[in-house]
Scaffold this active site. Structure first.
Site, PDB file in Angstrom:
ATOM      1  N   HIS A 132     -14.841   1.309  -2.533  1.00  0.00           N
ATOM      2  CA  HIS A 132     -13.799   0.482  -1.917  1.00  0.00           C
ATOM      3  C   HIS A 132     -12.829   1.289  -1.056  1.00  0.00           C
ATOM      4  CE1 HIS A 132     -14.506  -2.752  -5.280  1.00  0.00           C
ATOM      5  NE2 HIS A 132     -15.451  -2.751  -4.358  1.00  0.00           N
TER       6      HIS A 132
ATOM      7  N   SER B  74     -13.509  -4.636 -14.972  1.00  0.00           N
ATOM      8  CA  SER B  74     -13.647  -5.996 -15.494  1.00  0.00           C
ATOM      9  C   SER B  74     -15.009  -6.581 -15.135  1.00  0.00           C
ATOM     10  CB  SER B  74     -12.524  -6.891 -14.958  1.00  0.00           C
ATOM     11  OG  SER B  74     -12.517  -6.841 -13.552  1.00  0.00           O
TER      12      SER B  74
ATOM     13  N   TYR C  37       0.826  -1.210   0.000  1.00  0.00           N
ATOM     14  CA  TYR C  37       0.000   0.000   0.000  1.00  0.00           C
ATOM     15  C   TYR C  37       0.865   1.269   0.000  1.00  0.00           C
ATOM     16  CZ  TYR C  37      -4.437  -2.307  -0.094  1.00  0.00           C
ATOM     17  OH  TYR C  37      -5.513  -3.051  -0.519  1.00  0.00           O
TER      18      TYR C  37
ATOM     19  N   GLN D 107     -14.842   2.331  -7.983  1.00  0.00           N
ATOM     20  CA  GLN D 107     -14.226   1.268  -7.193  1.00  0.00           C
ATOM     21  C   GLN D 107     -12.783   1.647  -6.856  1.00  0.00           C
ATOM     22  OE1 GLN D 107     -15.133  -2.912  -8.746  1.00  0.00           O
ATOM     23  NE2 GLN D 107     -15.801  -1.672 -10.452  1.00  0.00           N
TER      24      GLN D 107
ATOM     25  N   CYS E  96      -6.060   1.824  21.120  1.00  0.00           N
ATOM     26  CA  CYS E  96      -6.786   0.698  21.722  1.00  0.00           C
ATOM     27  C   CYS E  96      -5.978  -0.601  21.637  1.00  0.00           C
ATOM     28  CB  CYS E  96      -8.151   0.511  21.049  1.00  0.00           C
ATOM     29  SG  CYS E  96      -8.073  -0.391  19.483  1.00  0.00           S
TER      30      CYS E  96
ATOM     31  N   CYS F 157      -3.080   1.342  16.990  1.00  0.00           N
ATOM     32  CA  CYS F 157      -4.051   2.286  17.536  1.00  0.00           C
ATOM     33  C   CYS F 157      -3.872   2.386  19.059  1.00  0.00           C
ATOM     34  CB  CYS F 157      -5.444   1.748  17.210  1.00  0.00           C
ATOM     35  SG  CYS F 157      -6.807   2.672  17.906  1.00  0.00           S
TER      36      CYS F 157
ATOM     37  N   CYS G 207      -8.273   1.960  12.373  1.00  0.00           N
ATOM     38  CA  CYS G 207      -7.947   0.849  13.267  1.00  0.00           C
ATOM     39  C   CYS G 207      -8.778  -0.363  12.873  1.00  0.00           C
ATOM     40  CB  CYS G 207      -8.234   1.248  14.711  1.00  0.00           C
ATOM     41  SG  CYS G 207      -8.100  -0.131  15.855  1.00  0.00           S
TER      42      CYS G 207
HETATM   43  C1  BJW Z   1      -9.489  -0.059 -19.659  1.00  0.00           C
HETATM   44  C2  BJW Z   1      -8.319   0.693 -19.862  1.00  0.00           C
HETATM   45  C3  BJW Z   1      -8.501   1.935 -20.506  1.00  0.00           C
HETATM   46  C4  BJW Z   1      -7.742  -1.114 -18.891  1.00  0.00           C
HETATM   47  N1  BJW Z   1      -9.728   2.351 -20.884  1.00  0.00           N
HETATM   48  N2  BJW Z   1     -10.699   0.357 -20.048  1.00  0.00           N
HETATM   49  C5  BJW Z   1     -21.432 -12.658  -5.275  1.00  0.00           C
HETATM   50  C6  BJW Z   1     -20.961 -13.655  -6.112  1.00  0.00           C
HETATM   51  C7  BJW Z   1     -19.637 -14.060  -6.052  1.00  0.00           C
HETATM   52  C8  BJW Z   1     -18.736 -13.487  -5.156  1.00  0.00           C
HETATM   53  C9  BJW Z   1     -19.210 -12.500  -4.340  1.00  0.00           C
HETATM   54  C10 BJW Z   1     -20.520 -12.096  -4.395  1.00  0.00           C
HETATM   55  N3  BJW Z   1     -20.691 -11.088  -3.466  1.00  0.00           N
HETATM   56  C11 BJW Z   1     -19.523 -10.870  -2.854  1.00  0.00           C
HETATM   57  C12 BJW Z   1     -18.610 -11.720  -3.360  1.00  0.00           C
HETATM   58  C13 BJW Z   1     -17.198 -11.809  -2.943  1.00  0.00           C
HETATM   59  C14 BJW Z   1     -16.307 -10.754  -3.507  1.00  0.00           C
HETATM   60  C15 BJW Z   1     -16.271 -10.850  -5.033  1.00  0.00           C
HETATM   61  O1  BJW Z   1     -16.895 -10.097  -5.757  1.00  0.00           O
HETATM   62  N4  BJW Z   1     -15.474 -11.758  -5.553  1.00  0.00           N
HETATM   63  C16 BJW Z   1     -15.324 -11.895  -7.008  1.00  0.00           C
HETATM   64  C17 BJW Z   1     -13.833 -11.849  -7.359  1.00  0.00           C
HETATM   65  C18 BJW Z   1     -16.010 -13.135  -7.462  1.00  0.00           C
HETATM   66  N5  BJW Z   1     -16.714  -9.421  -3.102  1.00  0.00           N
HETATM   67  C19 BJW Z   1     -16.434  -8.955  -1.899  1.00  0.00           C
HETATM   68  O2  BJW Z   1     -15.843  -9.633  -1.063  1.00  0.00           O
HETATM   69  C20 BJW Z   1     -16.868  -7.532  -1.585  1.00  0.00           C
HETATM   70  N6  BJW Z   1     -17.551  -7.500  -0.348  1.00  0.00           N
HETATM   71  C21 BJW Z   1     -18.847  -7.870  -0.224  1.00  0.00           C
HETATM   72  O3  BJW Z   1     -19.511  -8.189  -1.179  1.00  0.00           O
HETATM   73  O4  BJW Z   1     -19.320  -7.813   1.081  1.00  0.00           O
HETATM   74  C22 BJW Z   1     -20.531  -8.478   1.384  1.00  0.00           C
HETATM   75  C23 BJW Z   1     -20.138  -9.896   1.698  1.00  0.00           C
HETATM   76  C24 BJW Z   1     -19.238 -10.123   2.702  1.00  0.00           C
HETATM   77  C25 BJW Z   1     -18.890 -11.429   3.010  1.00  0.00           C
HETATM   78  C26 BJW Z   1     -19.427 -12.490   2.272  1.00  0.00           C
HETATM   79  C27 BJW Z   1     -20.321 -12.221   1.226  1.00  0.00           C
HETATM   80  C28 BJW Z   1     -20.692 -10.904   0.955  1.00  0.00           C
HETATM   81  C29 BJW Z   1     -15.633  -6.653  -1.401  1.00  0.00           C
HETATM   82  C30 BJW Z   1     -14.851  -6.495  -2.649  1.00  0.00           C
HETATM   83  C31 BJW Z   1     -13.580  -5.699  -2.368  1.00  0.00           C
HETATM   84  C32 BJW Z   1     -12.675  -5.604  -3.577  1.00  0.00           C
HETATM   85  N7  BJW Z   1     -11.436  -5.069  -3.166  1.00  0.00           N
HETATM   86  C33 BJW Z   1     -10.436  -4.717  -4.164  1.00  0.00           C
HETATM   87  C34 BJW Z   1      -9.205  -4.183  -3.401  1.00  0.00           C
HETATM   88  C35 BJW Z   1      -9.575  -2.796  -2.828  1.00  0.00           C
HETATM   89  C36 BJW Z   1      -8.449  -2.074  -2.266  1.00  0.00           C
HETATM   90  C37 BJW Z   1      -7.316  -1.871  -3.231  1.00  0.00           C
HETATM   91  O5  BJW Z   1      -7.483  -1.306  -4.331  1.00  0.00           O
HETATM   92  O6  BJW Z   1      -6.244  -2.301  -2.853  1.00  0.00           O
HETATM   93  O7  BJW Z   1     -10.945  -3.712  -5.057  1.00  0.00           O
HETATM   94  S1  BJW Z   1     -10.012  -6.055  -5.268  1.00  0.00           S
HETATM   95  C38 BJW Z   1      -9.842  -5.049  -6.715  1.00  0.00           C
HETATM   96  O8  BJW Z   1     -10.877  -5.382  -7.669  1.00  0.00           O
HETATM   97  C39 BJW Z   1     -10.131  -3.608  -6.242  1.00  0.00           C
HETATM   98  C40 BJW Z   1     -10.944  -3.081  -7.389  1.00  0.00           C
HETATM   99  O9  BJW Z   1     -11.690  -1.954  -6.977  1.00  0.00           O
HETATM  100  C41 BJW Z   1     -11.777  -4.265  -7.773  1.00  0.00           C
HETATM  101  C42 BJW Z   1     -12.348  -4.198  -9.162  1.00  0.00           C
HETATM  102  O10 BJW Z   1     -11.358  -4.143 -10.121  1.00  0.00           O
HETATM  103  P1  BJW Z   1     -11.605  -3.297 -11.445  1.00  0.00           P
HETATM  104  O11 BJW Z   1     -11.704  -1.873 -11.109  1.00  0.00           O
HETATM  105  O12 BJW Z   1     -12.704  -3.880 -12.227  1.00  0.00           O
HETATM  106  O13 BJW Z   1     -10.194  -3.473 -12.179  1.00  0.00           O
HETATM  107  P2  BJW Z   1      -9.671  -4.683 -13.095  1.00  0.00           P
HETATM  108  O14 BJW Z   1      -8.203  -4.615 -13.086  1.00  0.00           O
HETATM  109  O15 BJW Z   1     -10.296  -5.962 -12.730  1.00  0.00           O
HETATM  110  O16 BJW Z   1     -10.214  -4.324 -14.547  1.00  0.00           O
HETATM  111  C43 BJW Z   1      -9.731  -3.193 -15.269  1.00  0.00           C
HETATM  112  C44 BJW Z   1     -10.558  -3.107 -16.545  1.00  0.00           C
HETATM  113  O17 BJW Z   1     -10.196  -1.916 -17.207  1.00  0.00           O
HETATM  114  C45 BJW Z   1     -10.307  -4.267 -17.529  1.00  0.00           C
HETATM  115  O18 BJW Z   1     -11.538  -4.769 -17.971  1.00  0.00           O
HETATM  116  C46 BJW Z   1      -9.538  -3.603 -18.695  1.00  0.00           C
HETATM  117  O19 BJW Z   1      -9.868  -4.163 -19.950  1.00  0.00           O
HETATM  118  C47 BJW Z   1     -10.022  -2.183 -18.592  1.00  0.00           C
HETATM  119  N8  BJW Z   1      -9.067  -1.155 -19.051  1.00  0.00           N
HETATM  120  N9  BJW Z   1      -7.250   0.042 -19.407  1.00  0.00           N
HETATM  121  C48 BJW Z   1     -10.772   1.568 -20.669  1.00  0.00           C
HETATM  122  N10 BJW Z   1      -7.405   2.775 -20.787  1.00  0.00           N
HETATM  123 ZN    ZN Z   2      -8.475   1.109  17.816  1.00  0.00          ZN
END
Ligand code: BJW
Ligand code: ZN
Length: 246
Positions: free
Chosen positions: A119, A188, A67, A101, A149, A147, A127
């Site tokens: 996100h 994605s 990070y 996101q 705590c 923290c 904390c």
């Molecule tokens: C371009 C380009 C250009 C490139 N022009 N385009 C239901 C079904 C299945 C699973 C789940 C579900 N509900 C929940 C889940 C679990 C999980 C999940 O979704 N898993 C999947 C992988 C299947 N979700 C969670 O856990 C979420 N929490 C939740 O739902 O809580 C309720 C719950 C809790 C417990 C149990 C059940 C439910 C939380 C998700 C947190 C995601 N965290 C991250 C890290 C955040 C911090 C950090 O950044 O470090 O977030 S992971 C990472 O992926 C980050 C992003 O925000 C996120 C999405 O990625 P994004 O933005 O789509 O990027 P890429 O790289 O994937 O894609 C880039 C795209 O751009 C590509 O398509 C390229 O082609 C394109 N591109 N250049 C235009 N110039």
């Molecule tokens: Zn604390």
């Protein structure tokens, strides 16, 4: 390069409620790495180790280093034309919401105001136990931060398995359901619940547009797919939209 259809521009001129939702692709042209795909972060690192509470508890030094490295990248990049056009579009609609996101905060730097960060934000820390917020600058040279705590301090971002900030998510759902045009840019469309927003918009009657370099699981169900870079397509959309039609 693909054409901007008149249909989209006509709709933009006739609606009041626009929602734009963004993912890592919108920041790619600024030099912020995406997660998936060639050269993506998850090619080199495991999402479970780097983006879950379990991973953090197992190796907090490693997660903190990552990070800190991303914060350094973020501090050395600027918003691109895609971010700028999104900020400009906000001024042109009566009701505008940006749902991102991304944790890099580049939309705000570009001038976007009504931004919902699903996100979290890399410049905030909190904390793990009591949720107390901490300074953006964390100095790791004295060891891991704790923290008052006794809990561990962590970046204020949402990892896998964690709930999204409740009020932010509720507002994202409400504004998505009210949207007349919903544009999804550079995600994605895999990570839930963000990935469900375009479908929710569509079911509520919005015209849904996707802008991406490549097709995604969402592409088959959108009304319009524009293939290309957001930093090139968004300025062309704004140009067409700004043309005098008299
Ligand atoms: C371009 C380009 C250009 C490139 N022009 N385009 C239901 C079904 C299945 C699973 C789940 C579900 N509900 C929940 C889940 C679990 C999980 C999940 O979704 N898993 C999947 C992988 C299947 N979700 C969670 O856990 C979420 N929490 C939740 O739902 O809580 C309720 C719950 C809790 C417990 C149990 C059940 C439910 C939380 C998700 C947190 C995601 N965290 C991250 C890290 C955040 C911090 C950090 O950044 O470090 O977030 S992971 C990472 O992926 C980050 C992003 O925000 C996120 C999405 O990625 P994004 O933005 O789509 O990027 P890429 O790289 O994937 O894609 C880039 C795209 O751009 C590509 O398509 C390229 O082609 C394109 N591109 N250049 C235009 N110039
Ligand atoms: Zn604390």
């Amino acid at each position: 390069m693909c054409q901007i259809p008149d249909e989209l521009i006509k709709r933009m001129r006739n609606i009041r409620r626009l929602v734009i939702s963004t993912g890592a692709g919108v920041s790619a042209e600024s030099g912020v790495p995406t997660f998936r795909g060639d050269g993506g972060v998850w090619d080199k690192m495991s999402p479970h180790e780097m983006a879950s509470v379990d991973g953090f508890m197992k190796n907090p030094e490693l997660v903190w280093q990552w990070y800190q490295h991303r914060l350094e990248i973020r501090d050395n990049v600027k918003p691109n034309r895609g971010h700028e056009v999104i900020a400009e579009l906000e001024k042109r609609f009566d009701y505008f919401t940006l749902i991102t996101q991304n944790i890099d905060g580049l939309h705000t730097v570009a001038g976007s105001i009504n931004v919902l960060e699903l996100h979290g934000n890399i410049t905030r820390n909190k904390c793990l136990d009591c949720q107390e917020m901490y300074e953006p600058e964390i100095d790791l040279s004295d060891g891991l931060p704790y923290c008052e705590c006794g809990g561990m301090i962590r970046p204020d971002v949402v990892w896998f398995g964690e709930s999204l900030p409740e009020t932010v998510l509720e507002k994202a759902f409400t504004d998505t359901e009210a949207s007349e045009l919903f544009i999804s840019v550079g995600t994605s469309a895999i990570v839930q619940p963000a990935a469900s927003l375009p479908l929710m918009a569509s079911r509520s009657g919005a015209y849904v547009v996707e802008i991406n370099l490549e097709s995604t699981p969402m592409t088959a169900s959108v009304d319009l797919f524009l293939q290309g870079k957001s930093g090139e397509l968004l300025p062309r959309i704004l140009d067409e939209f700004s043309k005098n039609t008299d």
